[in-house]
Design an enzyme around this catalytic site. Structure first.
Site, PDB file in Angstrom:
ATOM      1  N   TYR A  74       0.838  -1.203   0.000  1.00 51.22           N
ATOM      2  CA  TYR A  74       0.000   0.000   0.000  1.00 51.22           C
ATOM      3  C   TYR A  74       0.874   1.256   0.000  1.00 51.22           C
ATOM      4  O   TYR A  74       0.667   2.174  -0.788  1.00 51.22           O
ATOM      5  CB  TYR A  74      -0.924   0.003   1.218  1.00 51.22           C
ATOM      6  CG  TYR A  74      -1.553   1.356   1.457  1.00 51.22           C
ATOM      7  CD1 TYR A  74      -2.548   1.837   0.621  1.00 51.22           C
ATOM      8  CD2 TYR A  74      -1.118   2.160   2.507  1.00 51.22           C
ATOM      9  CE1 TYR A  74      -3.109   3.087   0.831  1.00 51.22           C
ATOM     10  CE2 TYR A  74      -1.679   3.410   2.718  1.00 51.22           C
ATOM     11  CZ  TYR A  74      -2.667   3.866   1.874  1.00 51.22           C
ATOM     12  OH  TYR A  74      -3.209   5.109   2.081  1.00 51.22           O
ATOM     13  N   SER A 130      -4.683  -0.564  -2.981  1.00 44.81           N
ATOM     14  CA  SER A 130      -5.498   0.412  -2.274  1.00 44.81           C
ATOM     15  C   SER A 130      -5.458  -0.015  -0.806  1.00 44.81           C
ATOM     16  O   SER A 130      -4.952  -1.079  -0.476  1.00 44.81           O
ATOM     17  CB  SER A 130      -6.931   0.405  -2.813  1.00 44.81           C
ATOM     18  OG  SER A 130      -7.506  -0.864  -2.653  1.00 44.81           O
ATOM     19  N   TYR A 131      -5.983   0.790   0.065  1.00 44.88           N
ATOM     20  CA  TYR A 131      -5.847   0.486   1.489  1.00 44.88           C
ATOM     21  C   TYR A 131      -6.456  -0.879   1.804  1.00 44.88           C
ATOM     22  O   TYR A 131      -7.629  -1.117   1.525  1.00 44.88           O
ATOM     23  CB  TYR A 131      -6.499   1.576   2.335  1.00 44.88           C
ATOM     24  CG  TYR A 131      -6.071   1.497   3.779  1.00 44.88           C
ATOM     25  CD1 TYR A 131      -4.758   1.765   4.124  1.00 44.88           C
ATOM     26  CD2 TYR A 131      -6.956   1.126   4.768  1.00 44.88           C
ATOM     27  CE1 TYR A 131      -4.332   1.672   5.432  1.00 44.88           C
ATOM     28  CE2 TYR A 131      -6.539   1.038   6.088  1.00 44.88           C
ATOM     29  CZ  TYR A 131      -5.226   1.313   6.415  1.00 44.88           C
ATOM     30  OH  TYR A 131      -4.805   1.221   7.698  1.00 44.88           O
ATOM     31  N   PRO A 132      -5.672  -1.817   2.336  1.00 41.69           N
ATOM     32  CA  PRO A 132      -6.114  -3.201   2.478  1.00 41.69           C
ATOM     33  C   PRO A 132      -6.983  -3.511   3.687  1.00 41.69           C
ATOM     34  O   PRO A 132      -7.591  -4.561   3.740  1.00 41.69           O
ATOM     35  CB  PRO A 132      -4.792  -3.961   2.591  1.00 41.69           C
ATOM     36  CG  PRO A 132      -3.888  -3.004   3.284  1.00 41.69           C
ATOM     37  CD  PRO A 132      -4.286  -1.642   2.753  1.00 41.69           C
ATOM     38  N   ARG A 133      -7.044  -2.657   4.662  1.00 45.51           N
ATOM     39  CA  ARG A 133      -7.709  -3.010   5.919  1.00 45.51           C
ATOM     40  C   ARG A 133      -9.195  -2.690   5.889  1.00 45.51           C
ATOM     41  O   ARG A 133      -9.646  -1.718   6.454  1.00 45.51           O
ATOM     42  CB  ARG A 133      -7.025  -2.315   7.079  1.00 45.51           C
ATOM     43  CG  ARG A 133      -5.598  -2.789   7.233  1.00 45.51           C
ATOM     44  CD  ARG A 133      -4.907  -2.032   8.344  1.00 45.51           C
ATOM     45  NE  ARG A 133      -3.493  -2.355   8.312  1.00 45.51           N
ATOM     46  CZ  ARG A 133      -2.889  -3.114   9.211  1.00 45.51           C
ATOM     47  NH1 ARG A 133      -3.571  -3.635  10.189  1.00 45.51           N
ATOM     48  NH2 ARG A 133      -1.611  -3.353   9.109  1.00 45.51           N
TER      49      ARG A 133
END
Length: 113
Positions: free
Chosen positions: A87, A93-96
């Site tokens: 990221y 893209s933001y994984p969380r």
């Protein structure tokens, strides 16, 4: 068919494309060698098929950790550290996130601009 005593080369791959540079260069050398020997080389036909594929769905955190474990042998902590690094380098893209769905009427254009 290469004709009388000639060799035949029919490159076909189940994946449809050849990504291995060494193999592609080896095939090129074989064709050039045949041409240099006076045997000549001819392209008898070229085929092409169009295949449309949808891009894969984005992974949520749980799916990411499952794949990292089953395919890469990574634990949850290592998987998330790797995702975070990807990221930060701009590859993900933001994984969380735990959701891959959006509410009806979600304004994608505004979010992406």
């Amino acid at each position: 068919d290469g004709g009388a005593g000639g060799a035949s080369l029919r490159p076909e791959w189940s994946r449809g494309r050849l990504f291995d540079r060494r193999i592609a260069l080896m095939l090129l050398q074989r064709v050039r060698a045949a041409a240099d020997d006076g045997d000549g080389a001819s392209v008898l036909g070229v085929g092409e098929e169009r295949e449309d594929r949808r891009p894969p769905s984005p992974l949520n955190t749980v799916a990411l950790m499952r794949l990292a474990s089953s395919r890469l042998g990574l634990g949850a902590y290592s998987a998330m550290q790797l995702a975070e690094e990807l990221y930060l380098r701009g590859f993900l893209s933001y994984p969380r996130t735990e959701s891959s769905g959006f509410p009806p009427g979600f304004d994608f254009r505004t979010r992406l601009e």
